[in-house]
Enzyme design. Structure first.
Site, PDB file in Angstrom:
ATOM      1  N   HIS A 176       0.849  -1.195   0.000  1.00 46.49           N
ATOM      2  CA  HIS A 176       0.000   0.000   0.000  1.00 46.49           C
ATOM      3  C   HIS A 176       0.888   1.250   0.000  1.00 46.49           C
ATOM      4  O   HIS A 176       1.424   1.656   1.027  1.00 46.49           O
ATOM      5  CB  HIS A 176      -0.897  -0.018   1.239  1.00 46.49           C
ATOM      6  CG  HIS A 176      -2.055   0.932   1.173  1.00 46.49           C
ATOM      7  ND1 HIS A 176      -2.172   1.921   0.218  1.00 46.49           N
ATOM      8  CD2 HIS A 176      -3.172   1.044   1.957  1.00 46.49           C
ATOM      9  CE1 HIS A 176      -3.302   2.600   0.423  1.00 46.49           C
ATOM     10  NE2 HIS A 176      -3.924   2.083   1.465  1.00 46.49           N
ATOM     11  N   HIS A 179      -2.922   6.833  -0.716  1.00 48.65           N
ATOM     12  CA  HIS A 179      -3.903   7.364   0.240  1.00 48.65           C
ATOM     13  C   HIS A 179      -3.322   8.071   1.461  1.00 48.65           C
ATOM     14  O   HIS A 179      -3.971   8.148   2.501  1.00 48.65           O
ATOM     15  CB  HIS A 179      -4.840   6.236   0.696  1.00 48.65           C
ATOM     16  CG  HIS A 179      -5.730   5.766  -0.405  1.00 48.65           C
ATOM     17  ND1 HIS A 179      -6.460   4.601  -0.321  1.00 48.65           N
ATOM     18  CD2 HIS A 179      -6.004   6.283  -1.634  1.00 48.65           C
ATOM     19  CE1 HIS A 179      -7.159   4.433  -1.449  1.00 48.65           C
ATOM     20  NE2 HIS A 179      -6.890   5.452  -2.252  1.00 48.65           N
ATOM     21  N   TYR A 181      -0.757   7.315   3.435  1.00 47.86           N
ATOM     22  CA  TYR A 181      -0.176   6.524   4.519  1.00 47.86           C
ATOM     23  C   TYR A 181       1.358   6.541   4.416  1.00 47.86           C
ATOM     24  O   TYR A 181       1.925   7.326   3.662  1.00 47.86           O
ATOM     25  CB  TYR A 181      -0.794   5.123   4.524  1.00 47.86           C
ATOM     26  CG  TYR A 181      -2.293   5.209   4.728  1.00 47.86           C
ATOM     27  CD1 TYR A 181      -2.811   5.815   5.878  1.00 47.86           C
ATOM     28  CD2 TYR A 181      -3.191   4.778   3.761  1.00 47.86           C
ATOM     29  CE1 TYR A 181      -4.189   5.956   6.067  1.00 47.86           C
ATOM     30  CE2 TYR A 181      -4.564   4.929   3.944  1.00 47.86           C
ATOM     31  CZ  TYR A 181      -5.052   5.514   5.089  1.00 47.86           C
ATOM     32  OH  TYR A 181      -6.408   5.675   5.267  1.00 47.86           O
TER      33      TYR A 181
END
Length: 365
Positions: A176, A179, A181
């Site tokens: 990931h 977004h 993070y």
């Protein structure tokens, strides 16, 4: 692979690395806040198996790599033996129905608070600048700027999480990097204000992301690794001054590691005034990246078909509508009406409501 004439492009088969997919419709990672105590729960067996089709690709909800990776209530992890064992029946249920299942592994970085961190410590980030408290309803705490000597420990946590995911039975992992993070916090110049080897130039800001990718690829093999990016987004106050350059640089750099796919959020998901539109496109990234390209962001049946037909993407991720329509591929095949999703139940901890109670299409025999 081009769609066959007179067929529904979204429902044509596709070979993603070693995986033979029967259609192009992907379940993307969707945080569901139903993993009590960061342990995946038995009700997830039904949730994921409901959305599984033979040869369909599913990506599990964002799953923490360590006890410092958490920032939201009841989200799953994969750093302990108990978590690995809890994932196994969920993965088995997807495989029993013929699905391909990847686990998204994440670290939220500064999108956290003291209450989620071990011993009430500060969250960690590329910076000591915090997210504005109250943004998106969170009580975000000021972060600790990771020292250079601390970074390898986080990279290793990603590596171990990837290994644990394979042990749990997943077919692969999605790193990931989107977004707002931790990985995104290093890549984006609105957040990364470092002056060491992990900050400054675009190349240096992407070092951490690529070190994570390299470690994960070395651990489980490139054919089992994908990555998610959102260069055009500014989620959680994480934007970049030149998103086109960032996206293109990462697409080219990831080719060096042979990732099986790249999963990117559409620029149109960035709100421009009252409309979701953008002058930007993913096409440059799509042309640059040599593996499977997955596009996500507010797709409908018609523009999903068009994206596949025109070669804009290989696969299309449908989030909220897949959440609300467990039989989404069947509904798109029949061009049937879709259930409406209920935002109020996206993140509640109920094991049924807004989770496994969305109705299937009733088709006369």
């Amino acid at each position: 692979m081009a769609a066959k004439p007179n067929s529904i492009p979204l429902l044509t088969p596709y070979k993603m690395g070693n995986f033979n997919l029967s259609h192009r419709i992907v379940l993307p990672p969707l945080t569901r806040s139903r993993s009590y105590g960061n342990i995946p729960q038995p009700h997830a067996v039904l949730y994921y198996s409901q959305r599984t089709t033979p040869g369909g690709l599913l990506i599990a909800e964002a799953t923490g790599i360590s006890n410092t990776a958490q920032g939201y209530p009841e989200t799953p992890g994969i750093w302990t033996r108990e978590q690995v064992e809890a994932w196994k029946p969920i993965v088995d249920a997807v495989h029993e129905k013929g699905g391909v299942f990847f686990c998204q592994i994440w670290h939220v970085g500064r999108v956290s608070s003291y209450s989620y961190q071990p011993n009430g410590e500060a969250p960690m980030s590329s910076t000591d600048k915090g997210v504005t408290p109250g943004l998106d309803g969170g009580d975000w705490s000021p972060p600790h700027r990771l020292r250079v000597d601390e970074i390898p420990h986080i990279v290793n946590d990603f590596r171990l999480a990837a290994r644990n995911a394979i042990e749990a039975g997943f077919d692969g992992v999605e790193v990931h990097g989107a977004h707002g993070y931790l990985i995104d916090q290093f890549m984006k110049d609105q957040v990364n204000d470092r002056t060491d080897e992990y900050g400054g130039s675009l190349e240096k800001r992407c070092c951490f992301a690529l070190e994570v990718v390299e470690a994960v690829v070395n651990e489980i093999g490139a054919d089992r690794v994908g990555m998610r990016l959102s260069p055009f987004a500014d989620y959680m106050e994480t934007a970049d001054s030149d998103p086109n350059a960032l996206g293109l640089y990462m697409a080219n750099a990831l080719n060096n590691y042979g990732l099986v796919y790249l999963h990117v959020i559409e620029p149109r998901m960035v709100r421009m005034g009252d409309k979701l539109e953008s002058p930007h496109s993913l096409f440059t990234m799509r042309k640059a990246f040599k593996g499977t390209f997955i596009a996500a962001g507010g797709y409908r049946r018609d523009d999903g078909d068009k994206a596949i037909e025109e070669g804009y993407a290989d696969l299309i991720a449908y989030g909220r509508v897949f959440l609300a329509n467990p039989d989404l591929p069947r509904r798109l095949e029949l061009n049937a009406p879709l259930n409406k999703y209920d935002r109020n139940t996206f993140y509640i901890p109920d094991p049924v409501v807004g989770y496994t109670d969305y109705p299937f299409l009733e088709v006369p025999a």
